[in-house]
Design an enzyme around this catalytic site. Sequence first.
Site, PDB file in Angstrom:
ATOM      1  N   MET A 112       0.819  -1.201   0.000  1.00 27.17           N
ATOM      2  CA  MET A 112       0.000   0.000   0.000  1.00 27.17           C
ATOM      3  C   MET A 112       0.862   1.263   0.000  1.00 27.17           C
ATOM      4  O   MET A 112       0.822   2.079   0.925  1.00 27.17           O
ATOM      5  CB  MET A 112      -0.952  -0.022   1.196  1.00 27.17           C
ATOM      6  CG  MET A 112      -1.833  -1.269   1.243  1.00 27.17           C
ATOM      7  SD  MET A 112      -2.771  -1.549  -0.280  1.00 27.17           S
ATOM      8  CE  MET A 112      -4.129  -0.427  -0.004  1.00 27.17           C
ATOM      9  N   HIS A 131      -5.001  -5.066  -8.097  1.00 24.08           N
ATOM     10  CA  HIS A 131      -5.838  -3.990  -7.568  1.00 24.08           C
ATOM     11  C   HIS A 131      -7.271  -4.508  -7.460  1.00 24.08           C
ATOM     12  O   HIS A 131      -7.765  -5.155  -8.398  1.00 24.08           O
ATOM     13  CB  HIS A 131      -5.766  -2.777  -8.500  1.00 24.08           C
ATOM     14  CG  HIS A 131      -6.565  -1.624  -8.001  1.00 24.08           C
ATOM     15  ND1 HIS A 131      -6.143  -0.821  -6.961  1.00 24.08           N
ATOM     16  CD2 HIS A 131      -7.783  -1.164  -8.380  1.00 24.08           C
ATOM     17  CE1 HIS A 131      -7.074   0.094  -6.716  1.00 24.08           C
ATOM     18  NE2 HIS A 131      -8.069  -0.087  -7.562  1.00 24.08           N
ATOM     19  N   THR A 163       2.870   1.422 -13.711  1.00 20.92           N
ATOM     20  CA  THR A 163       3.482   2.586 -14.346  1.00 20.92           C
ATOM     21  C   THR A 163       3.442   3.734 -13.342  1.00 20.92           C
ATOM     22  O   THR A 163       2.920   3.573 -12.230  1.00 20.92           O
ATOM     23  CB  THR A 163       2.702   2.993 -15.627  1.00 20.92           C
ATOM     24  OG1 THR A 163       1.350   3.300 -15.233  1.00 20.92           O
ATOM     25  CG2 THR A 163       2.705   1.888 -16.657  1.00 20.92           C
ATOM     26  N   THR A 194     -11.189 -13.815  -2.846  1.00 17.26           N
ATOM     27  CA  THR A 194     -11.131 -15.236  -3.222  1.00 17.26           C
ATOM     28  C   THR A 194     -10.717 -15.378  -4.692  1.00 17.26           C
ATOM     29  O   THR A 194      -9.918 -16.252  -5.047  1.00 17.26           O
ATOM     30  CB  THR A 194     -12.519 -15.881  -3.011  1.00 17.26           C
ATOM     31  OG1 THR A 194     -12.884 -15.685  -1.653  1.00 17.26           O
ATOM     32  CG2 THR A 194     -12.515 -17.358  -3.308  1.00 17.26           C
ATOM     33  N   GLN A 195     -11.249 -14.504  -5.519  1.00 17.62           N
ATOM     34  CA  GLN A 195     -10.878 -14.546  -6.949  1.00 17.62           C
ATOM     35  C   GLN A 195      -9.451 -14.044  -7.176  1.00 17.62           C
ATOM     36  O   GLN A 195      -8.747 -14.536  -8.056  1.00 17.62           O
ATOM     37  CB  GLN A 195     -11.864 -13.707  -7.780  1.00 17.62           C
ATOM     38  CG  GLN A 195     -13.258 -14.292  -7.815  1.00 17.62           C
ATOM     39  CD  GLN A 195     -13.268 -15.742  -8.271  1.00 17.62           C
ATOM     40  OE1 GLN A 195     -12.693 -16.085  -9.297  1.00 17.62           O
ATOM     41  NE2 GLN A 195     -13.894 -16.613  -7.485  1.00 17.62           N
TER      42      GLN A 195
HETATM   43  C1  GAR Z   1      -5.968  -7.118  -1.834  1.00 14.75           C
HETATM   44  O1  GAR Z   1      -7.353  -7.024  -1.959  1.00 14.75           O
HETATM   45  C2  GAR Z   1      -5.300  -6.309  -2.951  1.00 14.75           C
HETATM   46  O2  GAR Z   1      -5.982  -6.346  -4.160  1.00 14.75           O
HETATM   47  C3  GAR Z   1      -5.342  -4.942  -2.332  1.00 14.75           C
HETATM   48  O3  GAR Z   1      -5.038  -5.113  -0.989  1.00 14.75           O
HETATM   49  C4  GAR Z   1      -5.485  -6.400  -0.575  1.00 14.75           C
HETATM   50  C5  GAR Z   1      -4.324  -7.102   0.065  1.00 14.75           C
HETATM   51  O4  GAR Z   1      -4.730  -8.306   0.648  1.00 14.75           O
HETATM   52  N1  GAR Z   1      -4.406  -4.072  -2.983  1.00 14.75           N
HETATM   53  C6  GAR Z   1      -4.616  -2.773  -3.154  1.00 14.75           C
HETATM   54  O5  GAR Z   1      -5.596  -2.191  -2.740  1.00 14.75           O
HETATM   55  C7  GAR Z   1      -3.508  -2.037  -3.886  1.00 14.75           C
HETATM   56  N2  GAR Z   1      -3.972  -0.782  -4.349  1.00 14.75           N
HETATM   57  P1  GAR Z   1      -3.649  -9.382   1.100  1.00 14.75           P
HETATM   58  O6  GAR Z   1      -2.600  -8.638   1.941  1.00 14.75           O
HETATM   59  O7  GAR Z   1      -4.443 -10.349   1.934  1.00 14.75           O
HETATM   60  O8  GAR Z   1      -3.071  -9.979  -0.129  1.00 14.75           O
END
Ligand code: GAR
Length: 214
Positions: A112, A131, A163, A194-195
């Site tokens: 993040m 994302h 990018t 999940t997806q």
């Molecule tokens: C996930 O949903 C990912 O897509 C999102 O953070 C979560 C992390 O979950 N990423 C973003 O929002 C990036 N902009 P995780 O730590 O359990 O993989």
Amino acid sequence: MTYSRASTNGPNRRIIILISGGGSNMRAILKTAKRDHWHTRYGAAVAAVVSNQREAGGLVCAQEAGVATHVLSHRDFTDRLSFDLALMRLIDQQDVQGPNQVPALIVLAGFMRILSPAFVSHYAGRLLNIHPSLLPAFAGLNTHQRAIDMGCKFAGATVHHVTAALDHGEIVAQAVVPVLAGDDAAGLAARVLTQEHLLYPQAIAQWLQAKVSQ
Ligand code: GAR
């Protein structure tokens, strides 16, 4: 199924995963890499996990899986570029180049941080992100609530090249999830996640396959 260039005689590629939190996508990638023998199939292995948050839950999971972990806190730096340059040094130290070594793939998995143009161009073409929206819709934060507020019938996740423009790189793969009547952001996020766990390992495997086929 293509088995090209086994790691014993083909190039080796390290995968370095960047996280900030629970690391469920990281775990899905580790699990798939092991199950599908990425090492022999693509000459690729997850070599390190780096977090900008000391308390990220994913760090423990990575250690349990035998993967080296590193913490580099952005709070120890006064500005974005200094942190990004230190992060680049740390990543590149994990990517020791030998005779058969090709540059690492950098995988952002719930990392993040907005990355500076210097960081992004250093890893151009080998920097992937996931994302939690169907980009180009809902770049940025609070994607699920924004999708519900807009009355979207479908939500989902996108794997894309990174990018300098936030969440706007070339799209690699997407997964679509219906928004159900009565969905709240947490429920929708859980179904999308999940997806994500299927989508991201599959997209990485495709990227690796494309490299060994070149
Ligand atoms: C996930 O949903 C990912 O897509 C999102 O953070 C979560 C992390 O979950 N990423 C973003 O929002 C990036 N902009 P995780 O730590 O359990 O993989």
